[in-house]
Write a protein that holds these residues in place. Structure first.
Motif, PDB file in Angstrom:
ATOM      1  N   THR A 226      -8.946   5.830   1.599  1.00 26.22           N
ATOM      2  CA  THR A 226      -7.838   6.929   1.790  1.00 26.22           C
ATOM      3  C   THR A 226      -7.402   6.041   2.814  1.00 26.22           C
ATOM      4  O   THR A 226      -7.873   5.170   4.403  1.00 26.22           O
ATOM      5  CB  THR A 226      -8.412   8.219   3.143  1.00 26.22           C
ATOM      6  OG1 THR A 226      -9.412   8.906   1.934  1.00 26.22           O
ATOM      7  CG2 THR A 226      -7.668   9.126   3.820  1.00 26.22           C
ATOM      8  N   VAL A 227      -5.876   5.644   2.576  1.00 21.83           N
ATOM      9  CA  VAL A 227      -4.858   5.643   3.172  1.00 21.83           C
ATOM     10  C   VAL A 227      -3.550   5.724   4.261  1.00 21.83           C
ATOM     11  O   VAL A 227      -3.393   7.042   3.638  1.00 21.83           O
ATOM     12  CB  VAL A 227      -4.185   3.733   2.486  1.00 21.83           C
ATOM     13  CG1 VAL A 227      -3.151   3.391   3.246  1.00 21.83           C
ATOM     14  CG2 VAL A 227      -5.390   3.495   1.436  1.00 21.83           C
ATOM     15  N   VAL A 228      -4.042   5.604   5.514  1.00 23.92           N
ATOM     16  CA  VAL A 228      -3.802   7.003   6.592  1.00 23.92           C
ATOM     17  C   VAL A 228      -2.496   5.768   7.634  1.00 23.92           C
ATOM     18  O   VAL A 228      -2.859   5.053   8.099  1.00 23.92           O
ATOM     19  CB  VAL A 228      -4.361   7.036   7.805  1.00 23.92           C
ATOM     20  CG1 VAL A 228      -3.966   8.248   8.948  1.00 23.92           C
ATOM     21  CG2 VAL A 228      -5.751   7.713   7.170  1.00 23.92           C
ATOM     22  N   PHE A 229      -1.356   5.939   6.928  1.00 21.32           N
ATOM     23  CA  PHE A 229       0.309   5.873   8.085  1.00 21.32           C
ATOM     24  C   PHE A 229       0.332   6.578   9.045  1.00 21.32           C
ATOM     25  O   PHE A 229       0.460   7.750   9.349  1.00 21.32           O
ATOM     26  CB  PHE A 229       1.254   5.414   6.953  1.00 21.32           C
ATOM     27  CG  PHE A 229       0.768   4.735   6.107  1.00 21.32           C
ATOM     28  CD1 PHE A 229       1.077   3.211   6.438  1.00 21.32           C
ATOM     29  CD2 PHE A 229       0.919   4.975   4.261  1.00 21.32           C
ATOM     30  CE1 PHE A 229       1.101   2.262   5.084  1.00 21.32           C
ATOM     31  CE2 PHE A 229       0.134   3.668   3.254  1.00 21.32           C
ATOM     32  CZ  PHE A 229       0.148   2.748   3.911  1.00 21.32           C
ATOM     33  N   SER A 230       0.104   5.760  10.723  1.00 20.09           N
ATOM     34  CA  SER A 230       0.406   6.879  11.771  1.00 20.09           C
ATOM     35  C   SER A 230       1.581   5.943  12.095  1.00 20.09           C
ATOM     36  O   SER A 230       1.748   4.883  12.760  1.00 20.09           O
ATOM     37  CB  SER A 230      -0.985   6.700  12.927  1.00 20.09           C
ATOM     38  OG  SER A 230      -2.316   7.698  11.582  1.00 20.09           O
ATOM     39  N   GLY A 355      -4.166  -2.623  10.374  1.00 19.78           N
ATOM     40  CA  GLY A 355      -3.369  -3.264  10.191  1.00 19.78           C
ATOM     41  C   GLY A 355      -1.937  -1.947  11.208  1.00 19.78           C
ATOM     42  O   GLY A 355      -2.261  -1.283  11.599  1.00 19.78           O
ATOM     43  N   PHE A 356      -1.779  -3.093  11.720  1.00 20.36           N
ATOM     44  CA  PHE A 356      -0.722  -3.396  12.867  1.00 20.36           C
ATOM     45  C   PHE A 356       0.884  -3.439  13.259  1.00 20.36           C
ATOM     46  O   PHE A 356       0.608  -4.823  13.611  1.00 20.36           O
ATOM     47  CB  PHE A 356      -1.745  -3.211  14.281  1.00 20.36           C
ATOM     48  CG  PHE A 356      -0.815  -2.331  16.025  1.00 20.36           C
ATOM     49  CD1 PHE A 356      -1.265  -0.929  16.287  1.00 20.36           C
ATOM     50  CD2 PHE A 356      -0.012  -2.807  16.602  1.00 20.36           C
ATOM     51  CE1 PHE A 356      -1.102  -0.746  17.820  1.00 20.36           C
ATOM     52  CE2 PHE A 356       0.821  -2.242  17.961  1.00 20.36           C
ATOM     53  CZ  PHE A 356       0.112  -1.018  18.482  1.00 20.36           C
ATOM     54  N   TYR A 357       2.066  -2.626  13.226  1.00 23.30           N
ATOM     55  CA  TYR A 357       3.264  -2.822  13.660  1.00 23.30           C
ATOM     56  C   TYR A 357       3.357  -2.244  14.442  1.00 23.30           C
ATOM     57  O   TYR A 357       3.659  -1.248  14.857  1.00 23.30           O
ATOM     58  CB  TYR A 357       3.837  -2.858  11.537  1.00 23.30           C
ATOM     59  CG  TYR A 357       5.483  -3.292  12.265  1.00 23.30           C
ATOM     60  CD1 TYR A 357       5.597  -4.514  11.563  1.00 23.30           C
ATOM     61  CD2 TYR A 357       6.248  -2.331  11.478  1.00 23.30           C
ATOM     62  CE1 TYR A 357       7.539  -4.673  11.758  1.00 23.30           C
ATOM     63  CE2 TYR A 357       8.038  -2.821  11.260  1.00 23.30           C
ATOM     64  CZ  TYR A 357       8.082  -3.639  11.246  1.00 23.30           C
ATOM     65  OH  TYR A 357       9.142  -4.246  10.991  1.00 23.30           O
ATOM     66  N   ILE A 358       4.832  -3.221  15.103  1.00 23.24           N
ATOM     67  CA  ILE A 358       5.384  -3.145  16.117  1.00 23.24           C
ATOM     68  C   ILE A 358       6.676  -2.630  15.398  1.00 23.24           C
ATOM     69  O   ILE A 358       7.436  -3.624  15.105  1.00 23.24           O
ATOM     70  CB  ILE A 358       5.498  -4.083  17.344  1.00 23.24           C
ATOM     71  CG1 ILE A 358       4.003  -4.069  18.006  1.00 23.24           C
ATOM     72  CG2 ILE A 358       6.717  -3.955  18.495  1.00 23.24           C
ATOM     73  CD1 ILE A 358       4.324  -5.064  18.919  1.00 23.24           C
ATOM     74  N   TYR A 359       7.566  -1.360  15.735  1.00 28.37           N
ATOM     75  CA  TYR A 359       8.647  -1.596  15.136  1.00 28.37           C
ATOM     76  C   TYR A 359       9.763  -0.744  16.117  1.00 28.37           C
ATOM     77  O   TYR A 359       9.523   0.239  16.920  1.00 28.37           O
ATOM     78  CB  TYR A 359       8.479  -0.281  14.357  1.00 28.37           C
ATOM     79  CG  TYR A 359      10.158   0.176  13.728  1.00 28.37           C
ATOM     80  CD1 TYR A 359      10.236  -0.754  12.185  1.00 28.37           C
ATOM     81  CD2 TYR A 359      10.656   1.117  14.124  1.00 28.37           C
ATOM     82  CE1 TYR A 359      11.728   0.230  11.675  1.00 28.37           C
ATOM     83  CE2 TYR A 359      11.451   1.580  13.247  1.00 28.37           C
ATOM     84  CZ  TYR A 359      12.537   1.179  12.167  1.00 28.37           C
ATOM     85  OH  TYR A 359      13.611   1.483  11.908  1.00 28.37           O
ATOM     86  N   GLN A 386      -0.395  -6.843   4.241  1.00 25.40           N
ATOM     87  CA  GLN A 386      -1.628  -6.273   4.988  1.00 25.40           C
ATOM     88  C   GLN A 386      -2.349  -5.594   3.729  1.00 25.40           C
ATOM     89  O   GLN A 386      -4.015  -6.307   4.053  1.00 25.40           O
ATOM     90  CB  GLN A 386      -1.749  -6.065   5.908  1.00 25.40           C
ATOM     91  CG  GLN A 386      -0.701  -6.671   6.972  1.00 25.40           C
ATOM     92  CD  GLN A 386      -0.398  -6.006   8.165  1.00 25.40           C
ATOM     93  OE1 GLN A 386      -0.765  -5.010   8.719  1.00 25.40           O
ATOM     94  NE2 GLN A 386      -0.326  -6.884  10.054  1.00 25.40           N
ATOM     95  N   LEU A 387      -1.838  -4.738   3.360  1.00 22.20           N
ATOM     96  CA  LEU A 387      -3.500  -3.277   2.597  1.00 22.20           C
ATOM     97  C   LEU A 387      -4.038  -4.270   1.240  1.00 22.20           C
ATOM     98  O   LEU A 387      -4.612  -3.797   0.730  1.00 22.20           O
ATOM     99  CB  LEU A 387      -2.240  -2.136   1.885  1.00 22.20           C
ATOM    100  CG  LEU A 387      -2.920  -1.291   1.152  1.00 22.20           C
ATOM    101  CD1 LEU A 387      -3.947  -0.916   1.542  1.00 22.20           C
ATOM    102  CD2 LEU A 387      -2.309  -0.638   0.744  1.00 22.20           C
ATOM    103  N   LEU A 391      -7.695  -4.793   0.691  1.00 21.18           N
ATOM    104  CA  LEU A 391      -8.437  -4.399  -0.819  1.00 21.18           C
ATOM    105  C   LEU A 391      -8.971  -5.166  -1.800  1.00 21.18           C
ATOM    106  O   LEU A 391      -9.827  -4.806  -2.235  1.00 21.18           O
ATOM    107  CB  LEU A 391      -7.406  -3.697  -1.675  1.00 21.18           C
ATOM    108  CG  LEU A 391      -7.074  -2.360  -1.135  1.00 21.18           C
ATOM    109  CD1 LEU A 391      -5.946  -2.077  -2.075  1.00 21.18           C
ATOM    110  CD2 LEU A 391      -8.005  -0.529  -1.344  1.00 21.18           C
ATOM    111  N   GLY A 392      -8.745  -7.119  -1.052  1.00 20.41           N
ATOM    112  CA  GLY A 392      -9.512  -8.030  -1.311  1.00 20.41           C
ATOM    113  C   GLY A 392      -8.720  -8.660  -2.022  1.00 20.41           C
ATOM    114  O   GLY A 392      -8.895  -9.172  -3.428  1.00 20.41           O
ATOM    115  N   ILE A 393      -7.282  -8.413  -2.992  1.00 20.69           N
ATOM    116  CA  ILE A 393      -6.756  -8.421  -3.338  1.00 20.69           C
ATOM    117  C   ILE A 393      -5.878  -9.958  -3.197  1.00 20.69           C
ATOM    118  O   ILE A 393      -5.452  -9.832  -1.669  1.00 20.69           O
ATOM    119  CB  ILE A 393      -5.436  -7.932  -4.104  1.00 20.69           C
ATOM    120  CG1 ILE A 393      -5.546  -6.752  -4.623  1.00 20.69           C
ATOM    121  CG2 ILE A 393      -4.558  -8.278  -5.274  1.00 20.69           C
ATOM    122  CD1 ILE A 393      -4.797  -5.435  -4.924  1.00 20.69           C
TER     123      ILE A 393
END
Length: 551
Positions: A226-230, A355-359, A386-387, A391-393
Motif C-alpha cells: 500500500t503506497v500512501v501519498f500525503s 520518502g520525504f519531499y519539501i515542496y 525513491q519508490l 521496492l528493491g528495483i
C-alpha cells in the motif's frame, strides 16, 4: 439344640461375610482394571497434543540447498572480417571463461551458458544502418535470453558496451581481435546479473549477519503493498495547496503498476493533512536567504508526522511518501547534505518506510491564502526513484561499465525486471527455507505444540514450491521461478504465524504435574491400595482352596 442353632448362625455370618468380601474385592479389581484400560487411555487420548506429520528431512534439504541460476547468453558476431574458424575459436575461449565464472563459490551459484554464431546477412545490414533512435528497438525476439551483438562500428552515436531497454547488449569488436571482447563481456555479466549482490541477499534472509545498506533500504517482499501519498499543508490560511492525485496516479504510476502486475499488487492511496508543522525549527542561511535542515534533523521529522498518517488501516506493508509545504516563515526551505551543500532533489529517503519531499510554494502575494496547484510532474519525478529503491528495483544510474538509454524513471526495461525477479526469487527462497527450518526446530523442541492438518499441508505446499522454484532457476525460467517462490513464501508464512501454534506454547510440562497430581492422587492411591489388597485376597483364597483339596 441351642448350640446347633448358634453354630448355624455363625456359619451363615461367615458365608455372608465372605460374599461381601468377595464382592468388595471384585469391585476393587474391576474399578482398577477399568481405570487402567479405559480411564487412562481416554485421558491420554483427550489430553494428547495433535501433531500432524511434517517433512523434516525435506525441510533440512531445502534449507541447505543453494540457488543455482542459469543465464542463457547468445553472442552474435556482426563483422564480415570474422570467418567461421575464428568464430569457433572465440566460442572455445568463451566457454573456458564461463567455466571459470561458474566455479566462483558463493551462497548463490550463477551458471552462464552461451552460444556463438555469425550474424545473418540481414542482421549485418540492420546493424550497419542502425541509428541511435533505432538502437532501443532493434528487431529480434530473444525471449529470456540475453543477446550480445559484437559489432565493428555503429552508425549510432553511443559508447559501447551499450544495453537497450530489451535484453540486447552491443559490444565493440576491434578488427581481428575477437578475444578483446571476453573481458568486456565478463564485466558486463558481473554488472548486469550481480552474482555478488544475490549472494549477499541470500545471506541476509538466511540469517547470516551482514551489513549491506542496499539490502537494508528496500522493503521486504510482500504480495501486496500500500503506497500512501500525503500532502502536508502547514498553513492553509496562508498557502492553500491542493493536488489532483486521481489524474496523476494513472499518468505517472501506470507503467510501474503494469510492469509489476504479474508479480505484486500495488495499491495507491492519498490524503491531505492541514496544520502539520515540522517539530524542528530550520536554520537560516543568512548569506543566501533561505532556511535549511541538516541530516541530523531529518530523523526527527518522521516520528511526529507518522502519528497522523494512520488514517488508512491496512494490514499490508505500507510505503509513506510525504510532500511537505513549508510555512510562510520557513520559505524557502531546503536540505543540506553532510558537507553542508544544498541537496538539489530537496528530498530524502527513509529506508523501509518511505520518502520525504519539501515542496516550496512562493508565498509572496497581495492577499492570502495563496491558492496553489501542486506540480505533480515535479513531485513524482522525485518520489518515483525513491519508490523504485524501496521496492528493491535497482536504481537507474550511469554505470561505468555499461551505458544505458535515458528513460523515464516510471518505465522499466526488460533487464531491470529480470534483475528484480532474480533478487526477489533468491530472497523468497531464503526467507521461506529459514522460516520452515525455524518452525521445524520449534516443533521438535516443544513437544506440546499443536500441529494441525492445515499447517502440515501448508508446510508441504511450501516445500514443494521451493523445490519447484529451484528446478525452474536451473532451467533459466526466472519468471516462473519467482511465482513459485512467491507461493512458497505465502504458504510458509501462513504456517509459521498460524494462531493455533500458540494454543499450548506457553503451557510448560511442569505445570501439568501441578494440575494432574491433585486430581489423580486422591483417586489413585485408594484405588491402587484397594486393588492390591483385592489381588492379595484372591491369591490367598486360591491357596486355601488348594490346601483344602489336598487335605
Amino acid at each position: 439344640m441351642a448350640n446347633a442353632v448358634e453354630e448355624k448362625t455363625l456359619c451363615d455370618d461367615d458365608i455372608r461375610y465372605e460374599k461381601e468380601r468377595w464382592f468388595s474385592h471384585t469391585a476393587s479389581v474391576v474399578f482398577g482394571l477399568f481405570f487402567v484400560f479405559v480411564g487412562v487411555p481416554i485421558w491420554w487420548r483427550t489430553t494428547t497434543v495433535y501433531r500432524a506429520d511434517l517433512p523434516y528431512s525435506e525441510i533440512q534439504q531445502a534449507f541447505n540447498a543453494i540457488p543455482n541460476l542459469r543465464i542463457d547468453l547468445e553472442f552474435v558476431i556482426g563483422s564480415e572480417e570474422v570467418d567461421p574458424i575464428a568464430a569457433a575459436r572465440f566460442g572455445e575461449v568463451l566457454q573456458e571463461t564461463f567455466a571459470r565464472m561458474n566455479n566462483v563459490k558463493g551462497f548463490v551459484s550463477v551458471k552462464y551458458q552461451g552460444t556463438v554464431r555469425l550474424a545473418l546477412q540481414q542482421e549485418l545490414q540492420q546493424l550497419n544502418a542502425l541509428t541511435s533512435e533505432e538502437l532501443d528497438s532493434f528487431p529480434g525476439d530473444s525471449g529470456e535470453k540475453y543477446v550480445f551483438y559484437l559489432v565493428r562500428r555503429l552508425k549510432a552515436k553511443v559508447t559501447l558496451p551499450y544495453i537497450n531497454n530489451r535484453r540486447q547488449i552491443f559490444l565493440a569488436l576491434p578488427s581481428g581481435k575477437s578475444d578483446y571482447v571476453i573481458p568486456q563481456a565478463e564485466a558486463v555479466c558481473e554488472e548486469l546479473f550481480r552474482p555478488a549482490a544475490l549472494s549477499r541477499s541470500f545471506q541476509v534472509v538466511h540469517g547470516e549477519p551482514i551489513n549491506d545498506k542496499e539490502l537494508l533500504r528496500s522493503l521486504k517482499f510482500d504480495p501486496t503493498y500500500t503506497v500512501v501519498f500525503s500532502l502536508l499543508v502547514s498553513q492553509p490560511d496562508q498557502v492553500l495547496a491542493s493536488w489532483d492525485m486521481s489524474t496523476a496516479v494513472p499518468e505517472y504510476l501506470y507503467d510501474l503498476q503494469t510492469a509489476l502486475s504479474d508479480y505484486v499488487d500495488i495499491k495507491v492511496k492519498s490524503q491531505v493533512l492541514y496544520y502539520e508543522v515540522l517539530p524542528i525549527q530550520p536554520k537560516k542561511e543568512e548569506n543566501k536567504g533561505y532556511y535549511y535542515m541538516t541530516p541530523k534533523d531529518m530523523p526527527h521529522l518522521i516520528n511526529p508526522v507518522e502519528a497522523r498518517l494512520g488514517s488508512f488501516v491496512d494490514t499490508n506493508p505500507a510505503l509513506n511518501f510525504i510532500v511537505y509545504v513549508p510555512t510562510r516563515e520557513q520559505y524557502p526551505l531546503h536540505l543540506h547534505d553532510e558537507q553542508g551543500k544544498k541537496v538539489l532533489a530537496n528530498s530524502f529517503l527513509v529506508p523501509r518506510w518511505g520518502g520525504f519531499y519539501i515542496y516550496n510554494v512562493n508565498t509572496t502575494a497581495d492577499s492570502y491564502p495563496v491558492v496553489h496547484q501542486v506540480d505533480m510532474e515535479q513531485v513524482f519525478s522525485e518520489l518515483i526513484p525513491q519508490l523504485r529503491s524501496l521496492l528493491g528495483i535497482a536504481p537507474i544510474s550511469e554505470s561505468k561499465i555499461l551505458q544505458q538509454p535515458t528513460v523515464r524513471t516510471d518505465s522499466f526495461s526488460h533487464w531491470e525486471i529480470d534483475q528484480w525477479l532474480r533478487q526477489r526469487t533468491v530472497e523468497n527462497i531464503g526467507t521461506t527455507t529459514h522460516a520452515l527450518y525455524s518452525l521445524s526446530n520449534l516443533v521438535q523442541n516443544i513437544r506440546n505444540m499443536i500441529i494441525n492438518d492445515n499447517i502440515s499441508e501448508q508446510v508441504k505446499d511450501s516445500v514443494a514450491a521451493v523445490q519447484q522454484s529451484h528446478r525452474l532457476l536451473t532451467r533459466g525460467a526466472i519468471h516462473e521461478a519467482f511465482l513459485a517462490s512467491k507461493e512458497a513464501l505465502i504458504s510458509a508464512e501462513k504456517a509459521f504465524f498460524d494462531p493455533s501454534l500458540l494454543e499450548l506454547l506457553y503451557f510448560p510440562e511442569d505445570q501439568k504435574f501441578a494440575i494432574y497430581i491433585p486430581l489423580f492422587l486422591p483417586i489413585g492411591i485408594p484405588l491402587f491400595t484397594s486393588t492390591l489388597a483385592a489381588i492379595k485376597w484372591f491369591r490367598g483364597k486360591r491357596t486355601d482352596q488348594q490346601k483344602e483339596k489336598e487335605d
